[in-house]
Design a protein around this motif. Structure first.
Motif, PDB file in Angstrom:
ATOM      1  N   LEU A   1       0.820  -1.315   0.046  1.00  0.00           N
ATOM      2  CA  LEU A   1      -0.219   0.105  -0.149  1.00  0.00           C
ATOM      3  C   LEU A   1       0.758   1.243   0.172  1.00  0.00           C
ATOM      4  O   LEU A   1       0.583   2.374  -0.773  1.00  0.00           O
ATOM      5  CB  LEU A   1      -0.876   0.112   1.250  1.00  0.00           C
ATOM      6  CG  LEU A   1      -1.938   1.171   1.748  1.00  0.00           C
ATOM      7  CD1 LEU A   1      -2.929   1.501   0.463  1.00  0.00           C
ATOM      8  CD2 LEU A   1      -2.382   1.135   2.806  1.00  0.00           C
ATOM      9  N   VAL A   2       1.910   1.274   0.642  1.00  0.00           N
ATOM     10  CA  VAL A   2       2.875   2.565   0.802  1.00  0.00           C
ATOM     11  C   VAL A   2       3.587   2.615  -0.396  1.00  0.00           C
ATOM     12  O   VAL A   2       3.625   3.759  -0.940  1.00  0.00           O
ATOM     13  CB  VAL A   2       3.782   2.450   2.184  1.00  0.00           C
ATOM     14  CG1 VAL A   2       4.800   3.318   2.181  1.00  0.00           C
ATOM     15  CG2 VAL A   2       2.871   2.530   3.361  1.00  0.00           C
TER      16      VAL A   2
ATOM     17  N   ARG B   1       2.729   1.878  -3.368  1.00  0.00           N
ATOM     18  CA  ARG B   1       1.828   2.354  -4.446  1.00  0.00           C
ATOM     19  C   ARG B   1       1.666   3.798  -4.234  1.00  0.00           C
ATOM     20  O   ARG B   1       1.287   4.460  -5.293  1.00  0.00           O
ATOM     21  CB  ARG B   1       0.506   1.504  -4.580  1.00  0.00           C
ATOM     22  CG  ARG B   1       0.598   0.249  -5.031  1.00  0.00           C
ATOM     23  CD  ARG B   1      -0.596  -0.394  -5.536  1.00  0.00           C
ATOM     24  NE  ARG B   1      -1.573  -0.572  -4.285  1.00  0.00           N
ATOM     25  CZ  ARG B   1      -1.816  -1.513  -3.436  1.00  0.00           C
ATOM     26  NH1 ARG B   1      -1.183  -2.663  -3.925  1.00  0.00           N
ATOM     27  NH2 ARG B   1      -2.492  -1.748  -2.615  1.00  0.00           N
ATOM     28  N   SER B   2       1.865   4.314  -3.135  1.00  0.00           N
ATOM     29  CA  SER B   2       1.398   5.666  -2.899  1.00  0.00           C
ATOM     30  C   SER B   2       2.778   6.738  -3.168  1.00  0.00           C
ATOM     31  O   SER B   2       2.523   7.768  -3.213  1.00  0.00           O
ATOM     32  CB  SER B   2       0.832   6.098  -1.375  1.00  0.00           C
ATOM     33  OG  SER B   2       2.120   5.982  -0.463  1.00  0.00           O
ATOM     34  N   LEU B   3       3.731   5.969  -3.467  1.00  0.00           N
ATOM     35  CA  LEU B   3       4.786   6.803  -3.490  1.00  0.00           C
ATOM     36  C   LEU B   3       5.270   7.199  -5.042  1.00  0.00           C
ATOM     37  O   LEU B   3       5.083   6.182  -5.999  1.00  0.00           O
ATOM     38  CB  LEU B   3       6.058   6.171  -2.934  1.00  0.00           C
ATOM     39  CG  LEU B   3       5.946   6.020  -1.503  1.00  0.00           C
ATOM     40  CD1 LEU B   3       7.477   5.285  -0.755  1.00  0.00           C
ATOM     41  CD2 LEU B   3       6.237   7.408  -0.575  1.00  0.00           C
ATOM     42  N   ASN B   4       6.079   7.971  -5.085  1.00  0.00           N
ATOM     43  CA  ASN B   4       6.522   8.383  -6.582  1.00  0.00           C
ATOM     44  C   ASN B   4       7.663   8.847  -6.473  1.00  0.00           C
ATOM     45  O   ASN B   4       8.294   9.946  -6.382  1.00  0.00           O
ATOM     46  CB  ASN B   4       5.551   9.653  -7.029  1.00  0.00           C
ATOM     47  CG  ASN B   4       6.190   9.637  -8.622  1.00  0.00           C
ATOM     48  OD1 ASN B   4       6.604   9.059  -9.347  1.00  0.00           O
ATOM     49  ND2 ASN B   4       5.857  11.195  -9.078  1.00  0.00           N
TER      50      ASN B   4
ATOM     51  N   ASP C   1       7.868  12.303   0.826  1.00  0.00           N
ATOM     52  CA  ASP C   1       7.574  11.007   0.767  1.00  0.00           C
ATOM     53  C   ASP C   1       7.367  10.370   2.108  1.00  0.00           C
ATOM     54  O   ASP C   1       6.430   9.415   2.308  1.00  0.00           O
ATOM     55  CB  ASP C   1       8.990  10.172   0.280  1.00  0.00           C
ATOM     56  CG  ASP C   1       9.456  10.450  -1.123  1.00  0.00           C
ATOM     57  OD1 ASP C   1       8.394  10.691  -1.781  1.00  0.00           O
ATOM     58  OD2 ASP C   1      10.541  10.525  -1.588  1.00  0.00           O
TER      59      ASP C   1
ATOM     60  N   GLN D   1       3.564  11.169   2.972  1.00  0.00           N
ATOM     61  CA  GLN D   1       2.663  10.067   2.043  1.00  0.00           C
ATOM     62  C   GLN D   1       2.658   8.869   2.665  1.00  0.00           C
ATOM     63  O   GLN D   1       1.633   8.145   2.994  1.00  0.00           O
ATOM     64  CB  GLN D   1       3.221   9.825   0.584  1.00  0.00           C
ATOM     65  CG  GLN D   1       3.016  11.006  -0.300  1.00  0.00           C
ATOM     66  CD  GLN D   1       3.320  11.063  -1.664  1.00  0.00           C
ATOM     67  OE1 GLN D   1       4.420  10.972  -1.931  1.00  0.00           O
ATOM     68  NE2 GLN D   1       2.435  10.348  -2.341  1.00  0.00           N
TER      69      GLN D   1
ATOM     70  N   GLN E   1       0.455   9.021   6.049  1.00  0.00           N
ATOM     71  CA  GLN E   1      -0.853   9.214   5.421  1.00  0.00           C
ATOM     72  C   GLN E   1      -1.169   7.933   5.125  1.00  0.00           C
ATOM     73  O   GLN E   1      -2.472   7.520   5.510  1.00  0.00           O
ATOM     74  CB  GLN E   1      -1.008  10.469   4.337  1.00  0.00           C
ATOM     75  CG  GLN E   1      -2.432  10.621   3.775  1.00  0.00           C
ATOM     76  CD  GLN E   1      -2.427  11.695   2.681  1.00  0.00           C
ATOM     77  OE1 GLN E   1      -1.276  12.102   2.297  1.00  0.00           O
ATOM     78  NE2 GLN E   1      -3.664  11.773   2.330  1.00  0.00           N
ATOM     79  N   ALA E   2      -0.682   7.205   4.235  1.00  0.00           N
ATOM     80  CA  ALA E   2      -1.118   5.773   3.742  1.00  0.00           C
ATOM     81  C   ALA E   2      -1.376   4.804   5.295  1.00  0.00           C
ATOM     82  O   ALA E   2      -2.025   3.864   5.074  1.00  0.00           O
ATOM     83  CB  ALA E   2       0.060   5.070   2.860  1.00  0.00           C
ATOM     84  N   SER E   3      -0.281   5.053   6.183  1.00  0.00           N
ATOM     85  CA  SER E   3      -0.467   4.454   7.327  1.00  0.00           C
ATOM     86  C   SER E   3      -1.591   4.915   8.258  1.00  0.00           C
ATOM     87  O   SER E   3      -1.726   4.238   9.303  1.00  0.00           O
ATOM     88  CB  SER E   3       1.074   4.424   8.092  1.00  0.00           C
ATOM     89  OG  SER E   3       2.005   4.194   7.062  1.00  0.00           O
TER      90      SER E   3
END
Length: 535
Positions: free
Chosen positions: A48-49, A51-54, A73, A76, A79-81
């Protein structure tokens, strides 16, 4: 012009080859990045984490490069957690790293997992404690407790302010103290509408820490002022005596536990006496209500503790990576995880959690191990919280002992010896983490609090004081005080301070008619004779 035409025709005829080369190169970079980030994915949380990163890598040709993350990063990841902390805490987390290096992806994942555990457990324990009263009957004096000589906070700050606002108070700090004042102080504490308690940094304040813990357990209206010792100072003196790094660390550790319990008990805490006195004055005139800290407040001390755990995880990797900086097989990975989780070489709980994670693409470098351990940590902590939430349907007697396996101050040998003796005698002995001991009791439980002989015993005594205040069934296994043999002996004044806090806990146990034992044999004998004893 002719030369240009010839070049154009060559490019035109080979366009397919050029486009194919560009496509292959681009796909190789994407596949390489995918391969690298794939090594950070071990379960639902890490997937999940990621996938949320760029994340853009500086050098896509270096397979072993550790993935660095920016503040954006890290935001993000948090936030994903579903972790709620102020944005400024991200800079603080980076600053807390000893080497000053930027955060890596594995470190960020592990920090997020540990912050999530802290947030969820705080929320759970917070609901265990009832909201405090919001209004007071000010017919009796406010009790001014806590640190005494050589502190002057009563005389210089609180008493002048309370006099100006006509707030009645009881001051236990007198020039000549006598035994006759014991009962007067106890009565004043019992009748006080509010206890104003200062844990200063001009003294060790050990007895005051024990008393504050006891009062937190009683759930009496309490306002705390806690001043930690500045660990950055190379030389810290109390009453002319220089404290070493060990003692500063130990005393601050005690105060941080007090702060955490105060938060869970809805008790307001302040860092300076003047602000706290203004707050009590506002309570007195009715302009504010009595409220503790917010449930989602994450203190700097909690961040420090989490960074220390992250450092410990990195050290566990280094111990188990066979001096080559890589983990190459399941056996080394299991040892590293057990070591990081502070368990034995083959812990069943760790093994069960590992079996539920995705397969590992060896070898693992350190940062990828940190990511793997973040997934493992999250899974174990979620299971532990779910178990807490399940109601117990049995009233069978348990002997509850604190699990001090992750605390460097508590000696483990004596605790393991007593645990083994009790289990051999047929007793059900349950080791619980610090806060579970305080909040997870059920009818029939007996708390066996082992108080070792050295300075490190203060943390055990603080926990025992809280439980005595709560009215729990406590048995004290208390050894006579003697200096910790692993360091130079404390001064006579310091030893007097350590003995005084031990006497306070003993007195509270006697006051509540609780058993005190001083040998493993006497301990086992007591529990055999206490079969069926109600809590």
């Amino acid at each position: 012009t002719l030369l240009y035409t010839i070049k154009f025709e060559v490019v035109k005829r080979n366009m397919f080859v050029i486009l194919t080369f560009v496509l292959i190169f681009g796909m190789s970079c994407i596949i390489h990045k995918s391969r690298k980030l794939f090594k950070y994915r071990f379960g639902k949380f890490t997937k999940l984490v990621i996938r949320s990163l760029n994340i853009i890598e500086d050098d896509p040709t270096d397979m072993e490069e550790t993935q660095i993350i920016t503040n954006s990063d890290m935001s993000q990841i948090l936030q994903a957690s579903a972790v709620q902390v102020p944005g400024t805490y991200i800079d603080i987390l980076r600053d807390l790293k000893k080497d000053g290096s930027p955060l890596t992806l594995g470190e960020g994942l592990l920090i997020a997992s540990m912050l999530k555990e802290k947030q969820d457990t705080d929320s759970y324990y917070y609901t265990k404690s009832p909201e405090p009263r919001s209004r007071f009957i000010w017919e009796k004096p406010v009790f001014l407790g806590g640190s005494c000589n050589p502190t002057t906070w009563r005389r210089d700050v609180v008493i002048p302010m309370f006099n100006d606002r006509n707030i009645d108070f009881y001051n236990p700090q007198v020039d000549e103290w006598t035994e006759a004042l014991v009962q007067a102080e106890a009565k004043a504490k019992e009748q006080a509408p509010l206890l104003f308690f200062v844990l200063d940094n001009l003294t060790r304040a050990l007895a005051s820490i024990m008393e504050a813990s006891y009062l937190l357990g009683t759930r009496k209206p309490l306002t705390l002022i806690v001043k930690e010792y500045d660990g950055r100072r190379s030389k810290y003196k109390i009453q002319g005596e220089e404290l070493d790094e060990y003692e500063i660390d130990l005393l601050n550790n005690l105060k941080r536990y007090v702060l955490e319990i105060a938060k869970l008990e809805h008790v307001p805490v302040f860092k300076d006496t003047t602000t706290a006195a203004h707050y009590v004055s506002a309570l007195y005139d009715g302009s504010v209500e009595f409220k503790g800290q917010k449930n989602n407040r994450m203190g700097i001390s909690a961040l420090k503790s989490i960074v220390q755990q992250v450092n410990h995880t990195a050290q566990s990797f280094e111990r188990c990576s066979n001096q080559v900086g890589l983990i190459r097989n399941d056996e080394d990975l299991s040892r590293a995880c057990c070591n990081a989780y502070k368990r034995g070489e083959a812990d069943e709980e760790v093994a069960e959690a590992m079996n539920g994670l995705d397969s590992v693409n060896y070898p693992l470098e350190k940062d990828q191990f940190m990511a793997y351990y973040s997934e493992l940590h999250r899974k174990i902590s979620a299971k532990s919280l779910n178990l807490r939430r399940q109601p117990e349907n049995t009233n069978k007697r348990r002997i509850i002992m604190p699990d001090w396996s992750d605390n460097k101050f508590i000696p483990k040998g004596e605790i393991e010896e007593i645990t083994e003796l009790l289990r051999d005698s047929g007793e059900q002995v349950t080791s619980l983490p610090f806060y579970d001991v305080l909040y997870e009791s059920r009818p029939g439980d007996i708390h066996l609090m082992i108080i070792p002989e050295g300075e490190h015993s203060t943390l055990c005594m603080m926990q025992a004081a809280f439980l005595l205040g709560r009215g729990s069934h406590v048995v004290l296994y208390m050894r006579d005080y003697c200096a910790d043999g692993t360091r130079s002996p404390p001064s006579p004044t310091a030893q007097k301070d350590y003995r005084r806090c031990r006497v306070y806990v003993q007195d509270m146990a006697i006051l509540h008619n609780r058993k005190i034992v001083d040998s493993p044999e006497e301990c086992v004998k007591y529990f055999k004779e206490a079969e069926g004893l109600a809590a």
